[in-house]
Design a protein around this motif. Structure first.
Motif, PDB file in Angstrom:
ATOM      1  N   SER A  88      -3.195  -2.639   3.319  1.00 45.60           N
ATOM      2  CA  SER A  88      -2.004  -3.437   3.024  1.00 45.60           C
ATOM      3  C   SER A  88      -1.419  -3.910   4.346  1.00 45.60           C
ATOM      4  N   GLY A  89      -0.744  -5.036   4.291  1.00 44.13           N
ATOM      5  CA  GLY A  89      -0.209  -5.614   5.519  1.00 44.13           C
ATOM      6  C   GLY A  89      -1.346  -5.899   6.490  1.00 44.13           C
ATOM      7  N   LEU A  90      -1.065  -5.726   7.768  1.00 47.20           N
ATOM      8  CA  LEU A  90      -2.068  -5.997   8.798  1.00 47.20           C
ATOM      9  C   LEU A  90      -2.828  -4.752   9.213  1.00 47.20           C
ATOM     10  N   ASP A  91      -2.268  -3.578   8.943  1.00 43.50           N
ATOM     11  CA  ASP A  91      -2.782  -2.386   9.623  1.00 43.50           C
ATOM     12  C   ASP A  91      -2.631  -1.085   8.854  1.00 43.50           C
ATOM     13  N   CYS A  92      -2.291  -1.152   7.565  1.00 50.60           N
ATOM     14  CA  CYS A  92      -2.047   0.083   6.812  1.00 50.60           C
ATOM     15  C   CYS A  92      -3.235   0.365   5.876  1.00 50.60           C
ATOM     16  N   TYR A  93      -3.758   1.567   5.982  1.00 53.77           N
ATOM     17  CA  TYR A  93      -4.947   1.971   5.220  1.00 53.77           C
ATOM     18  C   TYR A  93      -4.549   2.961   4.130  1.00 53.77           C
ATOM     19  N   PHE A 138       5.265  -9.226   7.855  1.00 47.46           N
ATOM     20  CA  PHE A 138       5.956  -9.335   6.561  1.00 47.46           C
ATOM     21  C   PHE A 138       5.098 -10.093   5.545  1.00 47.46           C
ATOM     22  N   VAL A 139       4.684 -11.290   5.909  1.00 47.72           N
ATOM     23  CA  VAL A 139       3.971 -12.142   4.941  1.00 47.72           C
ATOM     24  C   VAL A 139       2.615 -11.535   4.576  1.00 47.72           C
ATOM     25  N   ASN A 140       1.955 -10.903   5.550  1.00 50.72           N
ATOM     26  CA  ASN A 140       0.672 -10.263   5.257  1.00 50.72           C
ATOM     27  C   ASN A 140       0.792  -9.130   4.241  1.00 50.72           C
ATOM     28  N   SER A 141       1.999  -8.619   4.040  1.00 49.68           N
ATOM     29  CA  SER A 141       2.196  -7.519   3.091  1.00 49.68           C
ATOM     30  C   SER A 141       2.362  -8.001   1.650  1.00 49.68           C
ATOM     31  N   VAL A 160       6.024  -4.438   4.809  1.00 47.83           N
ATOM     32  CA  VAL A 160       6.560  -4.122   3.483  1.00 47.83           C
ATOM     33  C   VAL A 160       5.699  -3.016   2.882  1.00 47.83           C
ATOM     34  N   ASP A 161       6.327  -1.910   2.555  1.00 51.75           N
ATOM     35  CA  ASP A 161       5.603  -0.756   2.025  1.00 51.75           C
ATOM     36  C   ASP A 161       5.383  -0.956   0.528  1.00 51.75           C
ATOM     37  N   ILE A 162       4.270  -1.615   0.198  1.00 53.00           N
ATOM     38  CA  ILE A 162       4.020  -1.929  -1.219  1.00 53.00           C
ATOM     39  C   ILE A 162       3.650  -0.671  -2.011  1.00 53.00           C
ATOM     40  N   GLU A 163       3.158   0.340  -1.311  1.00 52.99           N
ATOM     41  CA  GLU A 163       2.887   1.616  -1.999  1.00 52.99           C
ATOM     42  C   GLU A 163       4.198   2.230  -2.495  1.00 52.99           C
ATOM     43  N   GLN A 164       5.212   2.201  -1.643  1.00 54.44           N
ATOM     44  CA  GLN A 164       6.519   2.720  -2.051  1.00 54.44           C
ATOM     45  C   GLN A 164       7.121   1.883  -3.179  1.00 54.44           C
TER      46      GLN A 164
END
Lengths: 213, 213
Positions: free
Chosen positions: B186-191, B22-25, A175-179
């Motif tokens: 964010s999520g599992l892997d987004c910086y 999904f849930v990690n986000s 889920v792109d929370i930034e967007q």
């Protein structure tokens, strides 16, 4: 870059408010959520929390820290009375309203009215969501732990509904929370928007992770 | 903006990896820290964690969530054996190295060597800091809680030393982690890097918060 080492004695010796501001900055960036609750007479309560965190995906669990001495006790009492609460992401345009929910209003005053946010009720769910939030979670209290060292409460909730904009959900579930416009917090009172550096592939020994975007 | 409501049944029915992503986000932005430990023979271990969070300022406490099934057990065993661990903020230039620490290396391999980060030892402290990190915390384990619902561990640590660049500390104790280069996850892997919107004044009923900067 000159760097100072603050040992335990130096932290203990700090002026109380200075120490709270300092130590609250040290964990890194924090989530910014509005926690919505209601008493058994549908008197609503809303407060900003920076302590919501992921606790597990199956079942889908979230932790939130409640400090009885800093957060109005309404929140904790409402959750214990009804078992329900919501977490609603704070977006840039809601920052001032969200921050204002941390003021100590009397029990019979709803922060929704005071700060200009809209309660959204869902069937069979005894806590209000925040209409204006792009991402909203409905939770049921599953477990509670009290820290022996300082009396702080950890509430463990299961996500029983998640409201997510379709345009923010990637093919793999990300889920792109930034967007979605979600902001981050640092310290006690500093709000930040974000810029994506990128997603990295699942790490394995003997190969470098790759940027997924 | 079209929005979907995912109820509990829909989350449970997701494919396992999709659901984890999904849930990690959903909790919002997360802190990005490298957790440093050592066994009693000074065999070091380093792993990225997105679960460090503030638990109290007096004493200065931090929580971190350890999932035995996803994080190499070395970390948990080392902390239990020595009582010491470090948390080190991840900065932009360290993202790939930090992410790579999540690969499952054998116990006798140090992630420091594998990913090219430098252990920093301090007197009377039985866990390695990360030399390259601008902000570093040294903690002693004070308390441990296990979640009945999924077996996840919450470790409560007291900060007994904090290394902070002088240029990042404001007059009121606020530490500007954005200036220090700290990133968010964010999520599992987004910086993500951050952009400060601003700090808001302490909220009181009957007056609007003001931007402090």
């Amino acid at each position: 870059m000159s760097l100072s080492v603050y040992e335990k004695e130096a932290i203990v010796a700090m002026e109380k408010r200075y120490r709270a501001t300092f130590v609250n900055s040290l964990s890194g960036f924090k989530s910014a959520n509005l926690l919505g609750t209601s008493d058994t007479n549908q008197q609503t309560n809303l407060c900003i929390v920076s302590s919501a965190f992921h606790l597990g995906a199956s079942p889908a669990l979230m932790g939130v820290i409640i400090r009885p001495d800093t957060v109005p006790r309404d929140t904790l009492e409402n959750i214990r009375a009804t078992g329900f609460y919501t977490l609603n992401h704070v977006q840039k345009e809601m920052i001032v309203a969200a921050h204002q929910t941390s003021a100590r209003y009397p029990h019979d005053i709803s922060e929704f009215d005071q700060v200009g946010l809209t309660p959204l009720w869902r069937e069979k769910f005894s806590a209000p969501f925040v209409q204006e939030a792009a991402i909203r979670l409905g939770l049921i209290l599953r477990e509670e732990h009290t820290m022996a060292i300082n009396g702080t409460h950890l509430l463990v909730g299961e996500i029983i509904e998640a409201h997510v904009p379709d345009s923010c959900v990637s093919k793999d579930g990300f889920v792109d929370i930034e967007q979605a416009g979600t902001v981050a917090l640092s310290g006690l009172d500093c709000y930040h928007t974000s810029s994506r550096v990128g997603r990295l592939s699942y790490a394995k020994p003997d190969c470098q992770p790759e940027w997924l975007d």
